[in-house]
Design a protein around this motif. Structure first.
Motif, PDB file in Angstrom:
ATOM      1  N   TYR A 140       5.553  -2.286   2.407  1.00 26.97           N
ATOM      2  CA  TYR A 140       7.033  -3.305   2.540  1.00 26.97           C
ATOM      3  C   TYR A 140       7.789  -2.516   3.322  1.00 26.97           C
ATOM      4  N   LEU A 172      10.266   0.646   2.138  1.00 28.07           N
ATOM      5  CA  LEU A 172      10.678   0.731   0.822  1.00 28.07           C
ATOM      6  C   LEU A 172       9.608   0.987  -0.423  1.00 28.07           C
ATOM      7  N   ASP A 173       8.355   0.540   0.304  1.00 29.92           N
ATOM      8  CA  ASP A 173       7.101   0.461  -0.702  1.00 29.92           C
ATOM      9  C   ASP A 173       5.925   0.814   0.110  1.00 29.92           C
ATOM     10  N   SER A 208       3.078   1.824  -1.709  1.00 29.24           N
ATOM     11  CA  SER A 208       2.237   2.216  -2.796  1.00 29.24           C
ATOM     12  C   SER A 208       0.821   1.765  -2.612  1.00 29.24           C
ATOM     13  N   TYR A 267      -0.763  -6.264   4.840  1.00 29.15           N
ATOM     14  CA  TYR A 267      -1.934  -6.506   3.799  1.00 29.15           C
ATOM     15  C   TYR A 267      -3.260  -6.253   4.550  1.00 29.15           C
ATOM     16  N   GLU A 318      -4.845  -7.554  -0.105  1.00 27.61           N
ATOM     17  CA  GLU A 318      -4.215  -6.625  -1.047  1.00 27.61           C
ATOM     18  C   GLU A 318      -3.001  -5.969  -0.318  1.00 27.61           C
ATOM     19  N   PHE A 319      -1.976  -5.709  -0.793  1.00 23.23           N
ATOM     20  CA  PHE A 319      -0.598  -5.228  -0.411  1.00 23.23           C
ATOM     21  C   PHE A 319      -1.056  -3.892   0.059  1.00 23.23           C
TER      22      PHE A 319
END
Lengths: 114, 115
Positions: free
Chosen positions: B48, B55-56, B58, B35, B44-45
Motif C-alpha cells: 500500500y 506505508l505497508d 507486509s 493485490y 490477497e494484499f
C-alpha cells in the motif's frame, strides 16, 4: 483456516430467483464489510459497503452484517443473467494503514440462466 | 482516464526473468494498493502507498517483489527472478482520501504466466 471463508459454489439459479451469498470471518477487529462483483477477466467492482453491523439496501441488492456471529450476507432479488459473475466478500480493520488492506473470501461463482 | 489502468494486460515470462507491471491510478486518488489473485481465489494484499510513501509492504511474498511510486501517481510492481508460483493476476487499486477511502477501485489486472 482462512480469516474469511466463502463457499466457492458454483451457484446456478433461474432468472428472477432470490440469491443468497454468505461469508464467515474470524477476526473480531474487522469493522468494514464489502461485497465486490468480478466479471471474467475484469477487476473486482464494489457493490456494497457496510460499516459495523446492520443492513444496507441498494436497488436489488441487500447486504447484512451480524458481528455477533461473524456472518455477512448478500441478497440479490429478481436476479438477472447480467448478474452472472464471481461475488467476493471482503473485510477490513479500521484506522491507520489498515483500511485498504482488505481480506477477501475465495469468491462464489454465480450463474443466472434465462 | 476514467478508471485504474494497468499494463501490460498479459505477460508471459520465462522462469528467472524479471518483470515490471505498471499501474496508473484514478486522478486524485492518493492511496494505491497492489493485490495478487491466484486462479480461483480471492485477491490477497501485497502493498500500500499513500502518495509516494510505501506505508505497508507486509503482503509481499519475498524480497524478489518490489514496488515503487516515486512521484505519487504511477506505480510499478517489479518481480525479480520470476518463479512458476508467481503466476497470478496482479491487481492494482486506488481510493480517495478521507471519508470513503475504504472503497477501492480496481483495475482489470495484469495476468502473469511464468513458464
Amino acid at each position: 483456516q482462512k480469516e474469511v471463508e466463502q463457499d466457492p459454489g458454483p451457484l446456478s439459479v433461474p432468472e428472477g430467483a432470490i440469491v443468497s451469498l454468505n461469508c464467515t470471518y474470524s477476526n473480531s477487529a474487522f469493522q468494514y464489510f464489502m461485497w465486490y462483483r468480478q466479471y471474467s477477466r475484469k477487476g473486482p467492482e464494489l457493490l456494497m459497503y457496510t460499516y459495523s453491523s446492520g443492513n444496507k439496501e441498494d436497488g436489488r441488492f441487500t447486504a447484512q452484517v451480524d458481528k455477533s456471529s461473524k456472518y455477512i450476507s448478500l441478497f440479490i432479488r429478481d436476479s438477472q443473467p447480467s448478474d452472472s459473475a464471481t461475488y467476493l466478500c471482503a473485510c477490513a480493520n479500521a484506522g491507520g494503514t489498515s483500511y485498504g488492506k482488505l481480506t477477501f473470501g475465495q469468491g462464489t461463482i454465480l450463474t443466472v440462466h434465462p | 482516464g476514467a478508471g485504474v489502468s494497468q499494463s501490460p494486460r498479459y505477460k508471459v515470462a520465462k522462469r528467472g526473468q524479471d518483470v515490471a507491471l505498471r499501474c496508473d491510478p484514478i486522478s486524485g486518488h492518493v492511496s494505491l494498493f497492489w493485490y495478487q489473485q491466484a486462479l480461483g481465489q480471492g485477491p490477497e494484499f501485497l502493498t500500500y502507498f499513500q502518495n509516494e510513501a510505501q506505508l505497508d509492504k507486509s503482503g509481499l511474498p519475498s524480497d524478489r517483489f518490489f514496488a515503487e511510486r516515486p512521484e505519487g501517481s504511477v506505480s510499478t510492481l517489479k518481480i525479480q527472478r520470476t518463479q512458476q508460483e508467481d503466476s497470478a493476476v496482479y491487481l492494482c487499486a486506488s481510493s480517495l482520501p478521507g471519508q470513503g477511502r475504504e472503497k477501492l477501485f480496481f483495475g482489470s489486472g495484469t495476468q502473469l504466466s511464468v513458464l
